[in-house]
Write a protein that holds these residues in place. Structure first.
Motif, PDB file in Angstrom:
ATOM      1  N   GLU A   9      12.231  -0.845  -2.780  1.00 39.84           N
ATOM      2  CA  GLU A   9      10.908  -0.326  -3.090  1.00 39.84           C
ATOM      3  C   GLU A   9      10.476  -0.725  -4.506  1.00 39.84           C
ATOM      4  N   GLN A  10      11.339  -0.449  -5.462  1.00 35.07           N
ATOM      5  CA  GLN A  10      10.964  -0.672  -6.850  1.00 35.07           C
ATOM      6  C   GLN A  10      10.769  -2.144  -7.179  1.00 35.07           C
ATOM      7  N   LYS A  62       0.825  -1.205   0.000  1.00 37.16           N
ATOM      8  CA  LYS A  62       0.000   0.000   0.000  1.00 37.16           C
ATOM      9  C   LYS A  62       0.863   1.260   0.000  1.00 37.16           C
ATOM     10  N   SER A  63       1.909   1.271   0.815  1.00 36.15           N
ATOM     11  CA  SER A  63       2.804   2.435   0.866  1.00 36.15           C
ATOM     12  C   SER A  63       3.556   2.607  -0.441  1.00 36.15           C
ATOM     13  N   LEU A 111       5.140   5.516  -5.220  1.00 33.43           N
ATOM     14  CA  LEU A 111       5.717   5.378  -6.554  1.00 33.43           C
ATOM     15  C   LEU A 111       4.708   5.588  -7.672  1.00 33.43           C
ATOM     16  N   VAL A 112       3.439   5.312  -7.401  1.00 33.04           N
ATOM     17  CA  VAL A 112       2.425   5.428  -8.448  1.00 33.04           C
ATOM     18  C   VAL A 112       1.597   6.698  -8.281  1.00 33.04           C
ATOM     19  N   ALA A 139       5.320  -7.694  -6.983  1.00 33.02           N
ATOM     20  CA  ALA A 139       3.897  -7.838  -6.681  1.00 33.02           C
ATOM     21  C   ALA A 139       3.059  -7.782  -7.954  1.00 33.02           C
ATOM     22  N   ALA A 140       3.425  -6.893  -8.879  1.00 37.98           N
ATOM     23  CA  ALA A 140       2.688  -6.789 -10.137  1.00 37.98           C
ATOM     24  C   ALA A 140       2.844  -8.061 -10.965  1.00 37.98           C
ATOM     25  N   LEU A 141       4.076  -8.585 -11.038  1.00 37.71           N
ATOM     26  CA  LEU A 141       4.311  -9.799 -11.816  1.00 37.71           C
ATOM     27  C   LEU A 141       3.571 -10.996 -11.217  1.00 37.71           C
ATOM     28  N   GLU A 142       3.615 -11.110  -9.887  1.00 38.14           N
ATOM     29  CA  GLU A 142       2.931 -12.225  -9.237  1.00 38.14           C
ATOM     30  C   GLU A 142       1.415 -12.139  -9.439  1.00 38.14           C
ATOM     31  N   ARG A 143       0.900 -10.928  -9.444  1.00 39.18           N
ATOM     32  CA  ARG A 143      -0.545 -10.747  -9.604  1.00 39.18           C
ATOM     33  C   ARG A 143      -1.037 -11.273 -10.955  1.00 39.18           C
ATOM     34  N   ILE A 144      -0.194 -11.204 -11.978  1.00 42.46           N
ATOM     35  CA  ILE A 144      -0.617 -11.667 -13.307  1.00 42.46           C
ATOM     36  C   ILE A 144      -0.097 -13.070 -13.614  1.00 42.46           C
ATOM     37  N   GLY A 145       0.512 -13.723 -12.594  1.00 42.47           N
ATOM     38  CA  GLY A 145       0.793 -15.140 -12.743  1.00 42.47           C
ATOM     39  C   GLY A 145       2.233 -15.563 -12.903  1.00 42.47           C
ATOM     40  N   PHE A 146       3.187 -14.647 -12.840  1.00 44.11           N
ATOM     41  CA  PHE A 146       4.586 -15.031 -12.964  1.00 44.11           C
ATOM     42  C   PHE A 146       5.118 -15.586 -11.638  1.00 44.11           C
ATOM     43  N   GLN A 147       6.080 -16.485 -11.731  1.00 40.56           N
ATOM     44  CA  GLN A 147       6.770 -17.008 -10.555  1.00 40.56           C
ATOM     45  C   GLN A 147       7.994 -16.141 -10.311  1.00 40.56           C
TER      46      GLN A 147
END
Length: 244
Positions: free
Chosen positions: A47-48, A30-31, A36-37, A54-62
């Motif tokens: 941070e980056q 959340k922070s 950053l966004v 988190a973005a990659l994991e959300r769309i299915g990457f390991q």
């Protein structure tokens, strides 16, 4: 993943402004999203790469974290302080790193010995040393230059928290006492260290100039896309006058 990596690098600069302003550097999602966004600020590697993971994991990457020793500043043996990502795509591991600053990758690189890629005029390579240590290198006019080295050991969010604490508070951290803002790019990398603004190109040509206190905030915005509020601007101008 390549398009996401390139878009992140183009949109989010590397910077340590919260550290030099004496602020905490939280790594919760959340922070990170808020800073950053939503606030159009940047951040350093923890941070980056935490946000990118988190973005990659959300769309299915390991995705797995790694911890690296920075080799870009010479032959000294620094502690492990850099965070990067190993991402598995169709059974193959790729090195993804959106948080190494102006010398960093624009796109992911295959995580295998001898891999060599060209990105926006820059050439990067991966070399594997003894005990499975991987080294990311950059080809310069004088030959290959090591950027950082890391082992296959997985790093987790708690490990990044420990590294973040060192980098944001330890007296020997290079992020204390000096403003750092950087941005890699096709054809040129940009860096602000203390009051010195520099541009480096793949052919080795470079230019630099010293900024006045009045130029500092404008340069952070125009060259790095960092939007400062009034409190941040005043704090950085004060640090500039003090030589930070």
């Amino acid at each position: 993943m390549t398009a996401l990596h390139r878009a992140h690098v183009a949109a989010v600069p590397f910077e340590n402004l919260d550290v030099v302003l004496g602020r905490p550097v939280p790594l919760d999602l959340k922070s990170l999203q808020a800073k950053l966004v939503e606030r159009r600020r940047g951040g350093y590697c923890y941070e980056q790469n935490s946000l990118f993971a988190a973005a990659l994991e959300r769309i299915g990457f390991q995705v797995a974290g790694r911890g690296a020793r920075n080799r870009s500043r010479g032959a000294t043996l620094p502690p492990v302080t850099h965070a990067l990502l190993a991402v598995t795509v169709e059974g193959e591991q790729w090195l993804a790193d959106v948080g190494f600053g102006w010398q960093g990758l624009l796109e992911p690189v295959p995580l295998r010995d001898g891999a060599r890629v060209e990105q926006g005029g820059w050439t990067f390579g991966v070399h594997v040393e003894d005990e499975g240590v991987h080294v990311l290198r950059s080809l310069r006019p004088g030959g290959w230059k090591d950027l950082y080295a890391f082992s296959p050991q997985a790093y987790h969010p708690g490990d990044f928290t420990v590294l973040n604490h060192y980098s944001s508070s330890h007296p020997q951290s290079r992020f204390l006492g000096q403003v750092v803002a950087q941005r890699p790019g096709a054809g040129a990398g940009r860096s602000l260290l203390r009051a010195t603004f520099s541009i480096l190109r793949p052919d080795g040509s470079a230019e630099e100039r010293i900024l006045t206190a009045d130029e500092l905030a404008a340069t952070l915005e125009t060259e790095f896309g960092i939007e400062l509020d009034a409190e941040e601007r005043a704090g950085l101008e004060r640090l500039h006058e003090e030589g930070a």
